[in-house]
Motif scaffolding. Structure first.
Motif, PDB file in Angstrom:
ATOM      1  N   ASP A   1      28.155 -46.585  -5.764  1.00  0.00           N
ATOM      2  CA  ASP A   1      26.850 -45.972  -5.512  1.00  0.00           C
ATOM      3  C   ASP A   1      26.840 -45.433  -4.090  1.00  0.00           C
ATOM      4  O   ASP A   1      27.374 -46.068  -3.174  1.00  0.00           O
ATOM      5  N   SER A   2      26.226 -44.265  -3.897  1.00  0.00           N
ATOM      6  CA  SER A   2      26.092 -43.723  -2.542  1.00  0.00           C
ATOM      7  C   SER A   2      24.634 -43.657  -2.102  1.00  0.00           C
ATOM      8  O   SER A   2      24.342 -43.206  -0.991  1.00  0.00           O
ATOM      9  N   ASP A   3      23.725 -44.110  -2.962  1.00  0.00           N
ATOM     10  CA  ASP A   3      22.299 -43.989  -2.651  1.00  0.00           C
ATOM     11  C   ASP A   3      21.741 -45.168  -1.854  1.00  0.00           C
ATOM     12  O   ASP A   3      20.689 -45.033  -1.227  1.00  0.00           O
ATOM     13  N   PHE A   4      22.431 -46.303  -1.858  1.00  0.00           N
ATOM     14  CA  PHE A   4      21.840 -47.477  -1.203  1.00  0.00           C
ATOM     15  C   PHE A   4      21.684 -47.321   0.310  1.00  0.00           C
ATOM     16  O   PHE A   4      20.806 -47.948   0.894  1.00  0.00           O
ATOM     17  N   PRO A   5      22.498 -46.457   1.008  1.00  0.00           N
ATOM     18  CA  PRO A   5      22.228 -46.269   2.436  1.00  0.00           C
ATOM     19  C   PRO A   5      21.318 -45.069   2.740  1.00  0.00           C
ATOM     20  O   PRO A   5      21.154 -44.725   3.906  1.00  0.00           O
ATOM     21  N   THR A   6      20.741 -44.423   1.715  1.00  0.00           N
ATOM     22  CA  THR A   6      19.898 -43.261   1.974  1.00  0.00           C
ATOM     23  C   THR A   6      18.578 -43.693   2.603  1.00  0.00           C
ATOM     24  O   THR A   6      18.187 -44.863   2.551  1.00  0.00           O
ATOM     25  N   ASP A   7      17.883 -42.723   3.184  1.00  0.00           N
ATOM     26  CA  ASP A   7      16.613 -43.032   3.850  1.00  0.00           C
ATOM     27  C   ASP A   7      15.614 -43.692   2.910  1.00  0.00           C
ATOM     28  O   ASP A   7      14.816 -44.541   3.330  1.00  0.00           O
ATOM     29  N   SER A   8      15.656 -43.320   1.628  1.00  0.00           N
ATOM     30  CA  SER A   8      14.685 -43.864   0.677  1.00  0.00           C
ATOM     31  C   SER A   8      14.980 -45.311   0.302  1.00  0.00           C
ATOM     32  O   SER A   8      14.093 -46.013  -0.184  1.00  0.00           O
ATOM     33  N   ALA A   9      16.210 -45.789   0.522  1.00  0.00           N
ATOM     34  CA  ALA A   9      16.588 -47.136   0.091  1.00  0.00           C
ATOM     35  C   ALA A   9      16.796 -48.117   1.236  1.00  0.00           C
ATOM     36  O   ALA A   9      16.987 -49.309   0.999  1.00  0.00           O
ATOM     37  N   LEU A  10      16.751 -47.638   2.479  1.00  0.00           N
ATOM     38  CA  LEU A  10      17.034 -48.539   3.605  1.00  0.00           C
ATOM     39  C   LEU A  10      15.917 -49.534   3.874  1.00  0.00           C
ATOM     40  O   LEU A  10      16.094 -50.469   4.650  1.00  0.00           O
ATOM     41  N   GLY A  11      14.760 -49.332   3.233  1.00  0.00           N
ATOM     42  CA  GLY A  11      13.695 -50.310   3.386  1.00  0.00           C
ATOM     43  C   GLY A  11      13.930 -51.565   2.573  1.00  0.00           C
ATOM     44  O   GLY A  11      13.248 -52.578   2.759  1.00  0.00           O
TER      45      GLY A  11
ATOM     46  N   ARG B   1      28.605 -64.752   5.536  1.00  0.00           N
ATOM     47  CA  ARG B   1      27.255 -65.123   5.971  1.00  0.00           C
ATOM     48  C   ARG B   1      26.200 -64.105   5.539  1.00  0.00           C
ATOM     49  O   ARG B   1      25.083 -64.099   6.041  1.00  0.00           O
ATOM     50  N   PHE B   2      26.553 -63.234   4.621  1.00  0.00           N
ATOM     51  CA  PHE B   2      25.597 -62.231   4.149  1.00  0.00           C
ATOM     52  C   PHE B   2      24.921 -62.756   2.891  1.00  0.00           C
ATOM     53  O   PHE B   2      25.561 -62.928   1.861  1.00  0.00           O
ATOM     54  N   SER B   3      23.622 -63.008   2.974  1.00  0.00           N
ATOM     55  CA  SER B   3      22.921 -63.597   1.825  1.00  0.00           C
ATOM     56  C   SER B   3      21.563 -62.936   1.606  1.00  0.00           C
ATOM     57  O   SER B   3      20.612 -63.573   1.166  1.00  0.00           O
ATOM     58  N   ILE B   4      21.476 -61.643   1.933  1.00  0.00           N
ATOM     59  CA  ILE B   4      20.220 -60.910   1.799  1.00  0.00           C
ATOM     60  C   ILE B   4      20.302 -59.992   0.581  1.00  0.00           C
ATOM     61  O   ILE B   4      21.353 -59.430   0.285  1.00  0.00           O
ATOM     62  N   LEU B   5      19.198 -59.856  -0.110  1.00  0.00           N
ATOM     63  CA  LEU B   5      19.158 -58.997  -1.289  1.00  0.00           C
ATOM     64  C   LEU B   5      19.540 -57.559  -0.952  1.00  0.00           C
ATOM     65  O   LEU B   5      19.105 -57.002   0.058  1.00  0.00           O
ATOM     66  N   THR B   6      20.369 -56.976  -1.796  1.00  0.00           N
ATOM     67  CA  THR B   6      20.681 -55.552  -1.703  1.00  0.00           C
ATOM     68  C   THR B   6      20.374 -54.917  -3.053  1.00  0.00           C
ATOM     69  O   THR B   6      20.437 -55.584  -4.090  1.00  0.00           O
ATOM     70  N   ALA B   7      20.051 -53.636  -3.033  1.00  0.00           N
ATOM     71  CA  ALA B   7      19.704 -52.949  -4.280  1.00  0.00           C
ATOM     72  C   ALA B   7      20.391 -51.589  -4.316  1.00  0.00           C
ATOM     73  O   ALA B   7      20.438 -50.868  -3.319  1.00  0.00           O
ATOM     74  N   PHE B   8      20.902 -51.249  -5.485  1.00  0.00           N
ATOM     75  CA  PHE B   8      21.632 -50.005  -5.697  1.00  0.00           C
ATOM     76  C   PHE B   8      20.873 -49.199  -6.752  1.00  0.00           C
ATOM     77  O   PHE B   8      20.813 -49.605  -7.914  1.00  0.00           O
ATOM     78  N   PRO B   9      20.271 -48.063  -6.361  1.00  0.00           N
ATOM     79  CA  PRO B   9      19.415 -47.303  -7.280  1.00  0.00           C
ATOM     80  C   PRO B   9      20.071 -46.934  -8.599  1.00  0.00           C
ATOM     81  O   PRO B   9      19.427 -46.923  -9.636  1.00  0.00           O
ATOM     82  N   LEU B  10      21.352 -46.631  -8.612  1.00  0.00           N
ATOM     83  CA  LEU B  10      22.089 -46.354  -9.847  1.00  0.00           C
ATOM     84  C   LEU B  10      23.563 -46.527  -9.494  1.00  0.00           C
ATOM     85  O   LEU B  10      24.063 -45.849  -8.598  1.00  0.00           O
ATOM     86  N   ALA B  11      24.239 -47.420 -10.193  1.00  0.00           N
ATOM     87  CA  ALA B  11      25.601 -47.767  -9.781  1.00  0.00           C
ATOM     88  C   ALA B  11      26.564 -47.807 -10.958  1.00  0.00           C
ATOM     89  O   ALA B  11      26.179 -48.089 -12.098  1.00  0.00           O
ATOM     90  N   ARG B  12      27.811 -47.544 -10.663  1.00  0.00           N
ATOM     91  CA  ARG B  12      28.898 -47.637 -11.642  1.00  0.00           C
ATOM     92  C   ARG B  12      29.779 -48.826 -11.253  1.00  0.00           C
ATOM     93  O   ARG B  12      29.846 -49.219 -10.097  1.00  0.00           O
ATOM     94  N   PRO B  13      30.492 -49.403 -12.207  1.00  0.00           N
ATOM     95  CA  PRO B  13      31.361 -50.536 -11.890  1.00  0.00           C
ATOM     96  C   PRO B  13      32.582 -50.115 -11.065  1.00  0.00           C
ATOM     97  O   PRO B  13      33.144 -49.038 -11.264  1.00  0.00           O
ATOM     98  N   VAL B  14      32.948 -50.976 -10.136  1.00  0.00           N
ATOM     99  CA  VAL B  14      34.207 -50.844  -9.397  1.00  0.00           C
ATOM    100  C   VAL B  14      34.952 -52.157  -9.598  1.00  0.00           C
ATOM    101  O   VAL B  14      34.594 -53.178  -9.020  1.00  0.00           O
ATOM    102  N   THR B  15      35.940 -52.145 -10.458  1.00  0.00           N
ATOM    103  CA  THR B  15      36.612 -53.389 -10.840  1.00  0.00           C
ATOM    104  C   THR B  15      37.974 -53.503 -10.173  1.00  0.00           C
ATOM    105  O   THR B  15      38.648 -52.520  -9.890  1.00  0.00           O
TER     106      THR B  15
END
Length: 359
Positions: free
Chosen positions: A342-352, A246-260
């Motif tokens: 990516d570890s930046d998506f939960p940072t204070d700058s990205a939680l908005g 049921r998760f259908s909200i946009l998420t953004a990752f400032p800089l990410a590597r593939p996890v396959t």
């Protein structure tokens, strides 16, 4: 009610008594809120007491202030002083489980700081976890030699140097005991010589997930919604998985590597992708060109066309040693490992950004 509240109520297998201690002139305010919980489960029962009219009863239940809601479940008691849905649901979780879950963030390798409120800090997400009835703490496994016994989840968030072999061994022992591990691994710094996270990446592989040294480029243009360029990976949909149900909200990752996901699994562990980039993205193999601002898909040079998996997860039934208290019936304990590139998506700058906090 939110999905979380409905899920919590659906799991009640015994009566939950919710007693409001307030002035009788304010009872209706609480009735309007608590009737939603009564509708959510037949196990929920409510009562309303004015402490000024029944002071002996208020003293018996150790009520210190007006507006207190007492929750009783299977002989356990929890008191809260808010009628917000979130606080009520957190109180129910606490009285049902009898304990708070504890999240440990590893330290010692340049990981994100849960007490920092800077742009790259985890202060806000740590506060949000506490509001969800978790306790948050740090652990330096190199010093403790083991994961604390009360750990519900261990998070390795953005290490800049590799974990030592004894630390990896400690995490493996923790996972053998139905542990829950979240790895948030950033891509190498563009144009720089980064220390490879060999041990951490090898641990992810043992659980069926390969962490690439490439960087995901998103040419869909969706990053412009946040004033960002193609280095920001925007995920608009997620593959079917219990984590993203049921998760259908946009998420953004400032800089990410593939996890396959490793085809066929590893050691019997078959992972699933849980977040993917758009079809107009690719995994860029030439990091020097990317650092110079030259972005183009070139499969002849090792680039891989999207969508690209940004995160994956795996679970496995644990098999603890049999003992006199072992139960043959009921759900089996599970080990769970989740890896994000990516570890930046939960940072204070990205939680908005929409969805980042919830994910």
């Amino acid at each position: 009610l939110s999905d979380q509240s409905r899920n919590v109520l659906a799991k009640l297998d015994a009566p939950l008594q919710m007693t409001v201690f307030a002035q009788d002139t304010g009872f209706q305010q609480y009735r309007d809120r608590l009737k939603e919980f009564e509708y959510g489960s037949k196990q929920v029962k409510t009562d309303y007491i004015d402490p000024e009219k029944k002071p002996a009863l208020a003293r018996e239940y150790q009520i210190q202030q007006l507006g207190t809601i007492m929750l009783q479940y299977k002989g356990r008691t929890e008191r809260i002083t808010s009628d917000s849905e979130q606080d009520l649901t957190n109180g129910i979780i606490k009285v049902v489980t009898g304990q708070q879950k504890k999240v440990y963030f590893t330290q010692g390798h340049g990981e994100k700081d849960t007490t920092a409120t800077a742009r790259d800090g985890y202060g806000t997400i740590a506060a949000a976890l506490k509001a969800e009835n978790y306790t948050v703490d740090k652990v330096v496994i190199a010093q403790t030699g083991a994961v604390p016994d009360d750990a519900s989840v261990v998070v390795v968030a953005g290490p800049r140097t590799d974990l030592f072999t004894p630390e990896i061994d400690a995490l493996k022992k923790y996972l053998q005991k139905s542990g829950k591990l979240l790895l948030l691994l950033d891509p190498p710094d563009l144009g720089k010589t980064d220390v490879p996270l060999t041990n951490v990446i090898a641990l992810a592989h043992e659980w069926g997930m390969d962490v690439s040294g490439d960087v995901i480029v998103d040419a869909s243009g969706m990053g412009r919604l946040f004033g960002a360029g193609p280095g920001v990976v925007v995920a608009a949909s997620c593959p079917a998985h219990p984590i993203t149900e049921r998760f259908s909200i946009l998420t953004a990752f400032p800089l990410a590597r593939p996890v396959t996901v490793v085809s066929g699994g590893v050691n019997g562990h078959t992972a699933q992708a849980i977040v993917e980039s758009s079809p107009k993205s690719w995994a860029e193999h030439d990091l020097k060109s990317l650092g110079a601002g030259e972005v183009s898909l070139d499969t002849a040079k090792g680039d891989k066309a999207g969508p690209i998996s940004v995160a994956a997860a795996v679970s496995a039934t644990s098999t603890p040693a049999a003992g006199p208290d072992a139960k043959a019936e009921g759900p089996k304990p599970e080990t769970r490992v989740v890896v994000f590139g990516d570890s930046d998506f939960p940072t204070d700058s990205a939680l908005g950004i929409q969805g980042n906090r919830d994910l």
